[in-house]
Enzyme design. Structure first.
Site, PDB file in Angstrom:
ATOM      1  N   GLY A  12       0.817  -1.214   0.000  1.00 15.47           N
ATOM      2  CA  GLY A  12       0.000   0.000   0.000  1.00 15.47           C
ATOM      3  C   GLY A  12       0.848   1.260   0.000  1.00 15.47           C
ATOM      4  O   GLY A  12       2.078   1.212  -0.129  1.00 15.47           O
ATOM      5  N   GLN A  13       0.185   2.408   0.155  1.00 16.58           N
ATOM      6  CA  GLN A  13       0.889   3.699   0.079  1.00 16.58           C
ATOM      7  C   GLN A  13       2.020   3.792   1.113  1.00 16.58           C
ATOM      8  O   GLN A  13       3.139   4.155   0.779  1.00 16.58           O
ATOM      9  CB  GLN A  13      -0.089   4.874   0.291  1.00 16.58           C
ATOM     10  CG  GLN A  13       0.576   6.225   0.035  1.00 16.58           C
ATOM     11  CD  GLN A  13      -0.176   7.428   0.615  1.00 16.58           C
ATOM     12  OE1 GLN A  13      -1.169   7.281   1.339  1.00 16.58           O
ATOM     13  NE2 GLN A  13       0.296   8.619   0.297  1.00 16.58           N
ATOM     14  N   TYR A 140     -14.633   4.646   9.324  1.00 22.03           N
ATOM     15  CA  TYR A 140     -13.175   4.580   9.439  1.00 22.03           C
ATOM     16  C   TYR A 140     -12.711   5.189  10.772  1.00 22.03           C
ATOM     17  O   TYR A 140     -11.937   4.578  11.518  1.00 22.03           O
ATOM     18  CB  TYR A 140     -12.578   5.335   8.252  1.00 22.03           C
ATOM     19  CG  TYR A 140     -11.083   5.496   8.248  1.00 22.03           C
ATOM     20  CD1 TYR A 140     -10.240   4.399   8.097  1.00 22.03           C
ATOM     21  CD2 TYR A 140     -10.499   6.756   8.381  1.00 22.03           C
ATOM     22  CE1 TYR A 140      -8.865   4.560   8.065  1.00 22.03           C
ATOM     23  CE2 TYR A 140      -9.129   6.919   8.333  1.00 22.03           C
ATOM     24  CZ  TYR A 140      -8.312   5.821   8.177  1.00 22.03           C
ATOM     25  OH  TYR A 140      -6.947   5.982   8.145  1.00 22.03           O
ATOM     26  N   LYS A 144     -10.922   3.464  13.996  1.00 21.89           N
ATOM     27  CA  LYS A 144      -9.607   3.893  14.510  1.00 21.89           C
ATOM     28  C   LYS A 144      -9.683   4.216  16.007  1.00 21.89           C
ATOM     29  O   LYS A 144      -8.783   3.876  16.773  1.00 21.89           O
ATOM     30  CB  LYS A 144      -9.098   5.111  13.722  1.00 21.89           C
ATOM     31  CG  LYS A 144      -8.659   4.793  12.297  1.00 21.89           C
ATOM     32  CD  LYS A 144      -7.464   3.840  12.263  1.00 21.89           C
ATOM     33  CE  LYS A 144      -6.954   3.564  10.875  1.00 21.89           C
ATOM     34  NZ  LYS A 144      -5.948   2.515  10.807  1.00 21.89           N
TER      35      LYS A 144
END
Ligand code: NAD
Ligand code: SER
Length: 318
Positions: A12-13, A140, A144
């Site tokens: 991923g990034q 999201y 978190k």
């Protein structure tokens, strides 16, 4: 003894850059990447792994005698709103699977990133404090914040050495983001370098906390190296570098690319961005483990354009 490290979400990034950053900072470490995607280039082992499968994860940890896990697999804010149940399941099950491995003493240390998405509309917009109202309005963000509470609970209950940062939006030239609300701040550079206009999905004055990737990678590894006796939270540390709006970023880019054009077409991501603070107070990270960012907005823009230009030049020359 050299670390034996598993990075889950290695393609991923952040993962694809973190692998190289670890190789540089801890050259003796054994490195294993793991992802649902195929491996990109890199001098390390790779496992095709679904982190939601607890047995397969444990097998992988035993096979490579892993002691340190960086858990980066997740669905980010925009994708999470489109696929809420999948986001909740992935973001929570992956974390609990890794925390359980540490509880059962298979691994010694965990890094798991949180996000500015833990904050919500009731959080102070300016210099959001380390401890404040956290009522996130995205799945999201909820995952978190719940994840941060799980980290603290596993630390207090079982002594698990889990460490976390609330990353701002991350900007880098080696990897592309996917599914986040801050992704525009990377995409804009590719258009500027290609000489094309950029259509921005946020309104011009939407200011958000951001950070250049080299600072984020260094923060991650410095936190992992920090003396555990100095850490005063086992939730996630606020970390900050700079904040900007799309209009402010475009103005910086225009200093180098005077013909650069930007148009604004805010979409569903505008509401997500507006629920987050504009800036973050990271004084606890500065105090506990001497965190200090190196890159300003101006320096980040210069380096992003330089590095992406180099690529265009080498592709056209090749
Ligand atoms: P990304 O989406 O670019 O990468 C996630 C990787 O995880 C992908 O390669 C994906 O294939 C992999 N993955 C997904 N499901 C998987 C599964 N079941 N098993 C194994 N691998 C799986 O995300 P990123 O931007 O690199 O973010 C990494 C972490 O950092 C996430 O927890 C994210 O919430 C957090 N974070 C990122 C940013 C940012 O700006 N990039 C900001 C704040 C927090
Ligand atoms: N960059 C991330 C996102 O926009 C913040 O966690 O989702």
């Amino acid at each position: 003894m050299a670390r034996r490290i598993l990075i889950i979400g290695s393609e991923g990034q952040i993962g694809s850059e973190l692998m190289w950053a670890i190789k540089k900072r801890w050259p003796d470490a054994l490195l294993v990447g793991a992802d649902l995607k195929q491996k990109q280039a890199g001098p390390w082992s790779f496992e095709h792994l679904d982190v939601r499968q607890a047995d397969a994860l444990q097998e992988c940890v035993l096979k490579h005698r892993i002691d340190t896990v960086f858990l980066l697999a997740a669905l980010l804010s925009a994708t999470g709103e489109a696929r809420p149940e999948e986001a909740w399941k992935l973001n929570m099950e992956s974390l609990l699977n890794v925390l359980n491995l540490a509880r059962d003493k298979y691994v010694r240390q965990i890094f798991w990133p949180s996000s500015i998405a833990v904050f919500g509309p009731e959080t102070p917009k300016q210099l959001a404090p380390q401890v404040t109202v956290c009522a996130p309005s995205t799945v999201y963000g909820i995952s978190k914040y719940a994840g941060e509470l799980w980290c603290r609970w596993y630390h207090e209950k079982y002594g698990v050495d889990v460490r976390s940062l609330r990353y701002p939006g991350l900007i880098g030239y080696n990897s592309k983001p996917g599914g986040g609300t801050t992704d525009y701040a990377v995409d804009i550079f590719y258009k500027a370098v290609a000489g094309e206009p950029f259509e921005c999905f946020l309104a011009p004055d939407t200011r958000l906390p951001m950070m250049f990737m080299p600072d984020a990678l260094r923060a991650t590894l410095e936190l992992m190296e920090a003396d555990e006796n100095r850490l005063t939270t086992r939730m996630a540390y606020n970390v900050a570098a700079f904040s900007f709006s799309p209009a402010e970023l475009a103005a910086q880019i225009k200093l180098y690319k005077p013909n650069f054009q930007i148009v604004y077409k805010p979409d569903h991501r505008q509401a997500i961005a507006q629920s987050w603070p504009e800036s973050i107070d990271d004084s606890l990270a500065r105090r506990d483990w001497s965190w200090c960012p190196e890159y300003t907005l101006e320096k980040m823009v210069r380096v992003m354009l330089q590095e992406l230009e180099k690529r265009v030049t080498s592709v056209t020359a090749g």
